[in-house]
Design a protein around this motif. Structure first.
Motif, PDB file in Angstrom:
ATOM      1  N   LYS A   1       0.858   3.212  -3.449  1.00 22.22           N
ATOM      2  CA  LYS A   1      -0.074   4.328  -3.233  1.00 22.22           C
ATOM      3  C   LYS A   1      -1.449   4.051  -3.847  1.00 22.22           C
ATOM      4  N   GLU A   2      -1.983   4.965  -4.646  1.00 21.62           N
ATOM      5  CA  GLU A   2      -3.342   4.822  -5.192  1.00 21.62           C
ATOM      6  C   GLU A   2      -3.465   3.699  -6.231  1.00 21.62           C
ATOM      7  N   LYS A   3      -2.352   3.167  -6.707  1.00 22.04           N
ATOM      8  CA  LYS A   3      -2.399   2.059  -7.671  1.00 22.04           C
ATOM      9  C   LYS A   3      -2.619   0.704  -6.982  1.00 22.04           C
ATOM     10  N   TYR A   4      -2.525   0.695  -5.657  1.00 18.89           N
ATOM     11  CA  TYR A   4      -2.623  -0.557  -4.901  1.00 18.89           C
ATOM     12  C   TYR A   4      -3.927  -1.308  -5.194  1.00 18.89           C
ATOM     13  N   ASN A   5      -3.790  -2.637  -5.308  1.00 22.52           N
ATOM     14  CA  ASN A   5      -4.970  -3.513  -5.291  1.00 22.52           C
ATOM     15  C   ASN A   5      -4.597  -4.770  -4.501  1.00 22.52           C
TER      16      ASN A   5
ATOM     17  N   LYS B   1       0.827  -1.212   0.000  1.00 23.03           N
ATOM     18  CA  LYS B   1       0.000   0.000   0.000  1.00 23.03           C
ATOM     19  C   LYS B   1       0.862   1.263   0.000  1.00 23.03           C
TER      20      LYS B   1
END
Length: 179
Positions: free
Chosen positions: A123-127, A119
């Motif tokens: 960052k915001e690309k995390y899945n 995470k």
């Protein structure tokens, strides 16, 4: 540059610890979250962290590229039982260093650590597939005890397939059984 690296590394370490703490609380192992990665504040780990800070991956990776090994990592893995690398010992029969089975509590903390690191770095690309993908990429090269590896892979696969809530519920049940 060094000032930016100092604050960038400090921010990353604090964000990571905070995320691991949240995960450990959800997993029912709050004390592991509280104690998690305190050695990162030691000069042996923190100074190289600042020097090799990049923000998108562990400074230990860069330290290895530059110096051929990571002194910070050697220090870290020897003090933090949530790393499978800690769990090696000399086998008197084979006369080799070999992986040994990790206690479940540290496997659960390792799971929380890996998810938090994914995470923080993505960052915001995390899945939820990323921690498993990262684990599988190096699976064949890793020196990890087979039961430990299977348990971690099981948790990471459950994360990918069923999400955080389900994995943390599962871990809490396992922790309660051990008490």
């Amino acid at each position: 540059m060094l000032i930016e690296n100092f604050f960038g590394h400090l921010r990353t370490v604090l964000q990571h610890r905070h995320q691991v703490m949240k995960h450990c609380i959800k997993a029912g192992i709050p004390m592991r979250g509280l104690l998690h990665d305190l050695s990162k504040f030691s000069p042996t780990e923190f100074i190289p962290g600042v020097i090799y800070f990049q923000g998108n991956r562990s400074p230990n990776e860069r330290e290895r590229e530059v110096d051929g090994f990571s002194k910070a990592w050697m220090h870290h893995k020897g003090r933090n039982r949530h790393h499978f690398e800690y769990w090696t010992d000399y086998n008197t029969k084979t006369k080799r260093l070999e992986p040994v089975k990790m206690p479940d509590i540290f496997i659960f903390e390792m799971f929380c650590d890996r998810v938090a690191a994914s995470k923080i770095y993505n960052k915001e690309k995390y899945n939820d597939a990323m921690p498993l993908d990262y684990f599988l990429r190096a699976k064949q090269k890793r020196m990890i005890e087979k039961t430990t590896s299977a348990k971690l892979e099981f948790l990471l696969t459950m994360l990918r397939d069923k999400g955080e809530d389900e994995v943390f519920r599962y871990i809490r049940r396992q922790v309660k059984k051990k008490r």
